[in-house]
Design a protein around this motif. Structure first.
Motif, mmCIF file in Angstrom:
data_model
loop_
_atom_site.group_PDB
_atom_site.id
_atom_site.type_symbol
_atom_site.label_atom_id
_atom_site.label_comp_id
_atom_site.label_asym_id
_atom_site.label_seq_id
_atom_site.Cartn_x
_atom_site.Cartn_y
_atom_site.Cartn_z
ATOM 1 N N GLN A 87 0.852 -1.181 0.000
ATOM 2 C CA GLN A 87 0.000 0.000 0.000
ATOM 3 C C GLN A 87 0.892 1.237 0.000
ATOM 4 N N ASN A 88 0.527 2.251 -0.765
ATOM 5 C CA ASN A 88 1.355 3.453 -0.811
ATOM 6 C C ASN A 88 0.567 4.720 -0.491
ATOM 7 N N ASN A 89 -0.554 4.552 0.217
ATOM 8 C CA ASN A 89 -1.353 5.709 0.601
ATOM 9 C C ASN A 89 -1.940 5.459 1.989
ATOM 10 N N TYR A 137 -5.250 5.391 2.788
ATOM 11 C CA TYR A 137 -6.677 5.095 2.793
ATOM 12 C C TYR A 137 -7.064 3.737 2.222
#
Length: 95
Positions: A45-47, A49
Motif C-alpha cells: 500500500q502506498n497511501n 486510505y
C-alpha cells in the motif's frame, strides 16, 4: 509496515486475543494457528486510505490459496467488488 511482517502479525494476533478477552471474557484459542511470513514479495500500500481494501484483498487471496498477483493499481476494482459483495450479502468465490 514493509519488512516488518512478523512483528505486524504478532501485533494483530495480540489484538485478537485482547478483543476476545474484552468482548467474550474468554481466551482465544490460537493453538492451531500458524503465523506465516510471506516475505517482502507482497503488494504494498502506498497511501493512507486503502488499508482496509488491502486487508480484505489479502484475506480473500489467502482463503482462496491464490498468489498475490494484485497491485495498488487494482484497489479501485477491489473496493467496488467489496461493496458489491456487501450488498449481495456474500463473498464472491473467485479472485
Amino acid at each position: 509496515m514493509a519488512g516488518r511482517g512478523t512483528e505486524c502479525m504478532k501485533n494483530v494476533l495480540r489484538y485478537l486475543e485482547d478483543e476476545s478477552m474484552d468482548k467474550k471474557k474468554a481466551p482465544l484459542d490460537t493453538s492451531g494457528w500458524k503465523l506465516v511470513s510471506m516475505g517482502r514479495n507482497v503488494p504494498q500500500q502506498n497511501n493512507g486510505y486503502d488499508c482496509g481494501v488491502f486487508m480484505c484483498t489479502f484475506a480473500n487471496y489467502v482463503a482462496m490459496d491464490q498468489e498475490f498477483d494484485f497491485t495498488v493499481n487494482d484497489m479501485e476494482y477491489f473496493r467496488k467488488r467489496i461493496a458489491v459483495d456487501i450488498l449481495r450479502g456474500k463473498i464472491a468465490l473467485d479472485v
